[in-house]
Design a protein around this motif. Structure first.
Motif, PDB file in Angstrom:
ATOM      1  N   MET A 196       0.692  -0.955   0.080  1.00 54.21           N
ATOM      2  CA  MET A 196      -0.021  -0.005  -0.024  1.00 54.21           C
ATOM      3  C   MET A 196       1.031   1.205   0.006  1.00 54.21           C
ATOM      4  N   LYS A 197       2.063   1.256  -0.673  1.00 49.53           N
ATOM      5  CA  LYS A 197       2.881   2.279  -0.786  1.00 49.53           C
ATOM      6  C   LYS A 197       2.365   3.135  -2.079  1.00 49.53           C
ATOM      7  N   LYS A 198       2.636   4.654  -1.719  1.00 49.02           N
ATOM      8  CA  LYS A 198       2.448   5.720  -2.985  1.00 49.02           C
ATOM      9  C   LYS A 198       0.919   5.625  -3.414  1.00 49.02           C
ATOM     10  N   LEU A 199      -0.192   5.488  -2.527  1.00 52.62           N
ATOM     11  CA  LEU A 199      -1.301   5.477  -3.215  1.00 52.62           C
ATOM     12  C   LEU A 199      -1.901   6.918  -3.133  1.00 52.62           C
ATOM     13  N   ALA A 200      -2.936   7.316  -3.849  1.00 51.66           N
ATOM     14  CA  ALA A 200      -3.439   8.644  -4.094  1.00 51.66           C
ATOM     15  C   ALA A 200      -4.874   8.389  -3.411  1.00 51.66           C
ATOM     16  N   ALA A 201      -5.508   9.498  -2.985  1.00 51.95           N
ATOM     17  CA  ALA A 201      -6.492   9.697  -2.330  1.00 51.95           C
ATOM     18  C   ALA A 201      -7.882   8.543  -2.958  1.00 51.95           C
ATOM     19  N   ARG A 202      -7.699   8.893  -4.105  1.00 49.78           N
ATOM     20  CA  ARG A 202      -8.736   7.859  -4.917  1.00 49.78           C
ATOM     21  C   ARG A 202      -8.528   6.488  -4.577  1.00 49.78           C
ATOM     22  N   ASP A 203      -7.290   5.984  -4.495  1.00 48.21           N
ATOM     23  CA  ASP A 203      -7.079   4.460  -4.236  1.00 48.21           C
ATOM     24  C   ASP A 203      -7.550   4.095  -2.782  1.00 48.21           C
ATOM     25  N   PHE A 204      -7.669   4.998  -1.866  1.00 55.60           N
ATOM     26  CA  PHE A 204      -8.369   4.535  -0.527  1.00 55.60           C
ATOM     27  C   PHE A 204      -9.913   4.201  -0.569  1.00 55.60           C
ATOM     28  N   GLU A 205     -10.492   4.817  -1.733  1.00 54.46           N
ATOM     29  CA  GLU A 205     -11.784   4.424  -1.649  1.00 54.46           C
ATOM     30  C   GLU A 205     -12.376   2.891  -1.333  1.00 54.46           C
ATOM     31  N   ASP A 206     -11.711   1.998  -2.187  1.00 58.04           N
ATOM     32  CA  ASP A 206     -12.175   0.343  -1.822  1.00 58.04           C
ATOM     33  C   ASP A 206     -11.872   0.110  -0.456  1.00 58.04           C
ATOM     34  N   SER A 207     -10.686   0.614  -0.026  1.00 57.40           N
ATOM     35  CA  SER A 207     -10.276   0.113   1.332  1.00 57.40           C
ATOM     36  C   SER A 207     -11.259   0.658   2.594  1.00 57.40           C
ATOM     37  N   LEU A 208     -11.632   2.034   2.385  1.00 59.22           N
ATOM     38  CA  LEU A 208     -12.446   2.479   3.120  1.00 59.22           C
ATOM     39  C   LEU A 208     -13.885   1.876   3.191  1.00 59.22           C
ATOM     40  N   GLN A 209     -14.599   1.483   2.025  1.00 58.21           N
ATOM     41  CA  GLN A 209     -15.765   0.722   1.780  1.00 58.21           C
ATOM     42  C   GLN A 209     -15.741  -0.510   2.584  1.00 58.21           C
ATOM     43  N   CYS A 210     -14.728  -1.205   2.480  1.00 59.11           N
ATOM     44  CA  CYS A 210     -14.532  -2.528   3.090  1.00 59.11           C
ATOM     45  C   CYS A 210     -13.881  -2.804   4.377  1.00 59.11           C
ATOM     46  N   ALA A 211     -13.503  -1.471   5.160  1.00 60.77           N
ATOM     47  CA  ALA A 211     -13.003  -1.649   6.503  1.00 60.77           C
ATOM     48  C   ALA A 211     -13.558  -1.951   7.571  1.00 60.77           C
ATOM     49  N   ILE A 212     -14.853  -1.611   7.635  1.00 58.87           N
ATOM     50  CA  ILE A 212     -15.665  -1.929   8.943  1.00 58.87           C
ATOM     51  C   ILE A 212     -15.990  -3.392   9.185  1.00 58.87           C
ATOM     52  N   PRO A 213     -16.149  -4.263   8.307  1.00 62.15           N
ATOM     53  CA  PRO A 213     -16.123  -5.572   8.585  1.00 62.15           C
ATOM     54  C   PRO A 213     -14.881  -6.150   8.901  1.00 62.15           C
ATOM     55  N   VAL A 214     -13.708  -5.654   8.220  1.00 63.96           N
ATOM     56  CA  VAL A 214     -12.432  -6.034   8.486  1.00 63.96           C
ATOM     57  C   VAL A 214     -11.820  -5.823  10.079  1.00 63.96           C
ATOM     58  N   PHE A 215     -12.247  -4.580  10.360  1.00 63.43           N
ATOM     59  CA  PHE A 215     -11.646  -4.259  11.578  1.00 63.43           C
ATOM     60  C   PHE A 215     -12.552  -4.552  12.877  1.00 63.43           C
ATOM     61  N   GLU A 216     -13.810  -4.860  12.383  1.00 61.86           N
ATOM     62  CA  GLU A 216     -14.831  -5.255  13.522  1.00 61.86           C
ATOM     63  C   GLU A 216     -14.279  -6.354  14.485  1.00 61.86           C
ATOM     64  N   GLY A 217     -14.192  -6.097  15.729  1.00 67.74           N
ATOM     65  CA  GLY A 217     -13.585  -7.151  16.709  1.00 67.74           C
ATOM     66  C   GLY A 217     -12.378  -7.486  17.051  1.00 67.74           C
ATOM     67  N   LEU A 218     -11.385  -6.691  16.292  1.00 69.25           N
ATOM     68  CA  LEU A 218      -9.945  -6.650  16.364  1.00 69.25           C
ATOM     69  C   LEU A 218      -9.530  -6.036  17.610  1.00 69.25           C
ATOM     70  N   LEU A 219      -9.993  -5.065  18.193  1.00 67.34           N
ATOM     71  CA  LEU A 219      -9.669  -4.326  19.315  1.00 67.34           C
ATOM     72  C   LEU A 219     -10.421  -4.588  20.595  1.00 67.34           C
ATOM     73  N   PRO A 220     -10.066  -4.262  21.950  1.00 63.62           N
ATOM     74  CA  PRO A 220     -10.653  -4.517  22.869  1.00 63.62           C
ATOM     75  C   PRO A 220     -12.324  -3.655  22.793  1.00 63.62           C
ATOM     76  N   SER A 221     -13.043  -3.897  23.439  1.00 66.54           N
ATOM     77  CA  SER A 221     -14.525  -3.065  23.016  1.00 66.54           C
ATOM     78  C   SER A 221     -14.531  -1.568  23.062  1.00 66.54           C
ATOM     79  N   GLU A 222     -13.824  -0.968  24.245  1.00 65.12           N
ATOM     80  CA  GLU A 222     -14.074   0.499  23.920  1.00 65.12           C
ATOM     81  C   GLU A 222     -13.455   1.147  22.616  1.00 65.12           C
ATOM     82  N   HIS A 223     -12.287   0.558  22.396  1.00 64.89           N
ATOM     83  CA  HIS A 223     -11.431   0.934  21.101  1.00 64.89           C
ATOM     84  C   HIS A 223     -12.222   0.597  20.141  1.00 64.89           C
TER      85      HIS A 223
END
Length: 113
Positions: free
Chosen positions: A1-28
């Motif tokens: 994920m080097k040298k990405l422009a802002a437009r390249d993060f769109e797909d990452s942002l759209q699928c981030a919630i299910p990927v990150f869900e449950g990875l950290l302690p509850s409050e975080h």
């Protein structure tokens, strides 16, 4: 994920919630999911091809309810005061002055780098 422009993060942002869900302690986990949801909502509003007074006001009100933590505790926090996050608030005025974000692009400037 080097040298990405802002437009390249769109797909990452759209699928981030299910990927990150449950990875950290509850409050975080809750804080991270809330942040991702607000960023997804903001992104969806910015990409609208036609705005009304209601969508402009909704966009103006998004991302402005962040709590500033007590920085004297020595704990590192996600910094919402960085320049890239600070300029998100300028999008509303830019949309009002120049029109929707699909009418212009920074791609040519990014390719020049």
């Amino acid at each position: 994920m080097k040298k990405l422009a802002a437009r390249d993060f769109e797909d990452s942002l759209q699928c981030a919630i299910p990927v990150f869900e449950g990875l950290l302690p509850s409050e975080h986990n809750t804080m991270l999911l809330d942040l991702l949801f607000v960023l997804c909502e903001w992104h969806a509003l910015v990409k609208l091809r036609m705005h009304t007074d209601h969508t402009i006001e909704h966009l103006r009100g998004s991302s402005t309810t962040a709590k500033i933590p007590d920085l004297n505790t020595g704990t590192k926090y996600f910094n919402l005061m960085t320049y890239k996050l600070h300029v998100l608030g300028d999008y509303v005025n830019t949309i009002i002055q120049l029109g929707t974000s699909n009418l212009y692009s920074t791609q040519m400037g990014e390719l020049a780098h």
